[in-house]
Design an enzyme around this catalytic site. Structure first.
Site, PDB file in Angstrom:
ATOM      1  N   ASP A   1      -2.352  -3.402  -0.202  1.00  0.00           N
ATOM      2  CA  ASP A   1      -3.592  -3.247   0.564  1.00  0.00           C
ATOM      3  C   ASP A   1      -4.590  -4.350   0.209  1.00  0.00           C
ATOM      4  O   ASP A   1      -5.017  -4.470  -0.940  1.00  0.00           O
ATOM      5  CB  ASP A   1      -4.165  -1.855   0.238  1.00  0.00           C
ATOM      6  CG  ASP A   1      -5.215  -1.409   1.220  1.00  0.00           C
ATOM      7  OD1 ASP A   1      -5.685  -2.240   2.020  1.00  0.00           O
ATOM      8  OD2 ASP A   1      -5.577  -0.225   1.180  1.00  0.00           O
TER       9      ASP A   1
ATOM     10  N   GLY B   1      -4.358  -5.715  10.331  1.00  0.00           N
ATOM     11  CA  GLY B   1      -4.012  -6.509  11.504  1.00  0.00           C
ATOM     12  C   GLY B   1      -4.548  -7.936  11.484  1.00  0.00           C
ATOM     13  O   GLY B   1      -4.372  -8.685  12.457  1.00  0.00           O
TER      14      GLY B   1
ATOM     15  N   ASP C   1      -8.346   1.855   9.351  1.00  0.00           N
ATOM     16  CA  ASP C   1      -7.901   3.224   9.081  1.00  0.00           C
ATOM     17  C   ASP C   1      -8.127   4.108  10.314  1.00  0.00           C
ATOM     18  O   ASP C   1      -9.204   4.082  10.900  1.00  0.00           O
ATOM     19  CB  ASP C   1      -8.672   3.807   7.895  1.00  0.00           C
ATOM     20  CG  ASP C   1      -8.367   3.048   6.607  1.00  0.00           C
ATOM     21  OD1 ASP C   1      -7.761   1.961   6.682  1.00  0.00           O
ATOM     22  OD2 ASP C   1      -8.741   3.545   5.552  1.00  0.00           O
TER      23      ASP C   1
HETATM   24  C1  GLA Z   1      -7.533   1.414   2.731  1.00  0.00           C
HETATM   25  C2  GLA Z   1      -6.240   1.700   3.488  1.00  0.00           C
HETATM   26  C3  GLA Z   1      -5.970   3.195   3.476  1.00  0.00           C
HETATM   27  C4  GLA Z   1      -5.891   3.700   2.047  1.00  0.00           C
HETATM   28  C5  GLA Z   1      -7.162   3.328   1.286  1.00  0.00           C
HETATM   29  C6  GLA Z   1      -7.044   3.620  -0.188  1.00  0.00           C
HETATM   30  O1  GLA Z   1      -8.637   1.948   3.373  1.00  0.00           O
HETATM   31  O2  GLA Z   1      -6.313   1.214   4.787  1.00  0.00           O
HETATM   32  O3  GLA Z   1      -4.775   3.480   4.159  1.00  0.00           O
HETATM   33  O4  GLA Z   1      -4.773   3.141   1.433  1.00  0.00           O
HETATM   34  O5  GLA Z   1      -7.453   1.952   1.413  1.00  0.00           O
HETATM   35  O6  GLA Z   1      -8.196   3.269  -0.885  1.00  0.00           O
END
Ligand code: GLA
Length: 514
Positions: free
Chosen positions: A263, A306, A327
């Site tokens: 991430d 993306g 998200d």
């Molecule tokens: C980001 C990701 C989520 C999750 C959080 C965790 O927002 O997009 O899917 O993994 O981090 O902190």
């Protein structure tokens, strides 16, 4: 147990009270009553083998595959054509061992109980590729956020088996953020040194035994996933992999993880303000290369929302799936827009390379903005059917992210329809394409490996309407058999078109075969 029995009561009529204000539906008082039913038929007592028809794995690496099979246990399993490097546990249907040399192995899986038997082909493709069909599993994020513990992960694995989810193909049990230490956190058990003297990452006190946890998951024939960031900190403020990429990947391998979500998070601070394409790719290219060098099959999931049109290069950096946007969160009325956007980039989907529109959030889920404890989704039930249908037609990863300890019968029935899942897991790996009919209605068409088509007829409007799939727009002619996939019933032969009444914000999902 009670909840699982409820699933068995298929066709039971449920009276669902949902607060639908946020979905723009008419309401009376504070709630609307919506009459709906469990559409997925109850699984039969005799065995039914599910799961993908092709499975990618890398030669010489540890192999684990639990044959997904519905039906009354005990079931006796046999596999024809099993390479000598692999061993089948005939009671559990779990195959373990080492992946054989490069090549294709045609297996015939067999399952038998006192009520009958079933068999299904499975092609093992030992080579470079993993995730030849979209990954299926569970991720803790939208249920447990920064409250996740080892105990909850084990419980999720237990429920994946006991609920029957694993019997239709769910396989990964994935930890998201917050398993490491942070410098500051409200929970003192999540605060501590980030790394030891050798620079090895230290899990927080809620995760006392990572190897024990993956062993627990693997003993059930399931796979384990983990999460980190290429930045110094994860999105939740915990220790990231920055400057320890190789070391952390080795640690994940030693612990026995089978999936990594990577991430972007605080990496943005390092990448600077104007990020070039190369800048977007750099941390992912690095980790992709590292993971590929490890003696373990680790599915690589990019999470960078993306940026830089990741769908154009995710495969090139050895990733298997990549989030295509931010998200999905609690604003679940966005599912149609998100799905339509994903369909526009559907040409980048192929076996081993999947666009990921984020998790399936039905049942008990938390509000991402508040990091809240799970509550029953306010999403209308018809939209929940549309949600699952869209993700299957898109060939999106099917990762459930609700509270496994609170799975109810309706939620399970939506997650576990093997015919609907079959569309998602189709070996051709195509993403459905969209034909817009008007402001409210569209159809999504996915070509399947056997030459048939799966079609979702969708209605975003506020009342039920007829939606028609014309053979001309599907580029087919003549009589075709139509099957309702949610109800798993044949509807008959149709010439030129098929029309169904589609509920408000819902779907009718069919398969059309010659
Ligand atoms: C980001 C990701 C989520 C999750 C959080 C965790 O927002 O997009 O899917 O993994 O981090 O902190």
């Amino acid at each position: 147990m009670k909840t699982i029995k409820a699933f068995a009561m298929s066709a039971a009529i449920l009276l669902i009270m949902t607060n639908m204000e946020s979905f723009g539906l008419e309401k009376s008082g504070n709630a609307v009553t919506e009459k709906t039913e469990i559409l997925t038929p109850k699984p039969l007592a005799k065995p039914r083998i599910n799961g993908p028809l092709v499975y990618g794995c890398r030669p010489g690496h540890p192999f684990i595959y639990r044959i997904p099979c519905q039906g009354e246990r005990p079931i006796h399993f046999e596999v024809k054509g099993l390479p000598k490097e692999l061993i089948l546990d005939k009671k559990s249907g779990i195959i373990t061992g080492k992946t054989p040399a490069k090549g294709e192995y045609d297996l015939i899986l067999e399952a038998k109980n006192s009520k009958g038997n079933d068999e299904r082909k499975l092609k093992l493709v030992a080579g470079d590729k993993l995730a030849l069909t979209p990954p299926m599993g569970w991720n803790h994020w939208y249920a447990h956020y920064d409250r996740i513990t080892d105990q909850m992960m084990r419980e999720a694995a237990d429920v994946m088996i006991s609920s029957g989810m694993a019997d239709v193909g769910y396989q990964f049990v994935n930890i998201d953020d917050c398993w490491m230490n942070a410098e500051k956190n409200n929970d003192p058990l999540r605060v501590g040194p980030l790394r030891n003297e050798q620079g090895n990452i230290i899990p927080n006190k809620h995760f006392p035994d990572m190897k024990g946890l993956t062993d627990y998951i693997h003993n059930k024939g399931l796979k384990a996933g983990i999460y980190t960031s290429p930045g110094p900190r994860t999105c939740g403020g915990f220790a990231g992999a920055w400057q320890h990429e190789e070391q952390d990947a080795q640690q994940f391998t030693n612990w026995g993880f089978d999936f990594l979500k990577y991430d972007w998070c605080s990496y943005g601070e390092l990448a600077g303000e104007k990020v070039t394409l190369d800048g977007y790719q750099k941390p992912y290219r690095q980790m992709g290369k590292i993971l590929k060098s490890k003696a373990r099959d680790i599915v690589f999931n990019l999470c960078q929302y993306g940026m830089g049109d990741v769908w154009k290069w995710g495969g090139e950096v050895d990733a298997h799936c990549w989030r295509t946007g931010g998200d999905l969160g609690f604003e679940l009325d966005r599912i149609f827009d998100v799905a339509l956007k994903n369909a526009e980039i559907g040409q980048y989907n192929k076996p081993g390379e999947w666009n990921d529109p984020d998790y399936i959030q039905i049942g008990w889920i938390g509000n991402a903005n508040k990091m809240g404890i799970p509550e029953l989704t306010p999403m209308p039930v018809n939209m929940q059917y549309a949600y699952m249908s869209l993700w299957c037609l898109l060939a999106a990863p099917l990762i459930y992210s609700g509270d496994m300890s609170k799975l109810d019968g309706l939620t399970l029935s939506i997650l576990c329809n093997h015919e609907v899942i079959g569309v998602n897991q189709d070996p051709l790996g195509k993403c459905g394409s969209v034909l817009k009919h008007n402001a409210d209605c569209f159809i999504m068409v996915k070509n399947l490996a056997d030459g048939s088509k799966s079609v979702g007829l969708f209605n975003r409007g506020k009342s039920a309407v007829d939606v028609t799939a014309e053979w001309a727009e599907l580029q087919i002619t003549g009589k075709h058999a139509v099957r309702d996939l949610w109800k798993q019933t044949d509807l008959g032969l149709y010439d030129q078109k098929f029309t169904a009444q589609v509920p408000s914000q819902g779907v009718v999902m069919i398969k059309i075969s010659k």
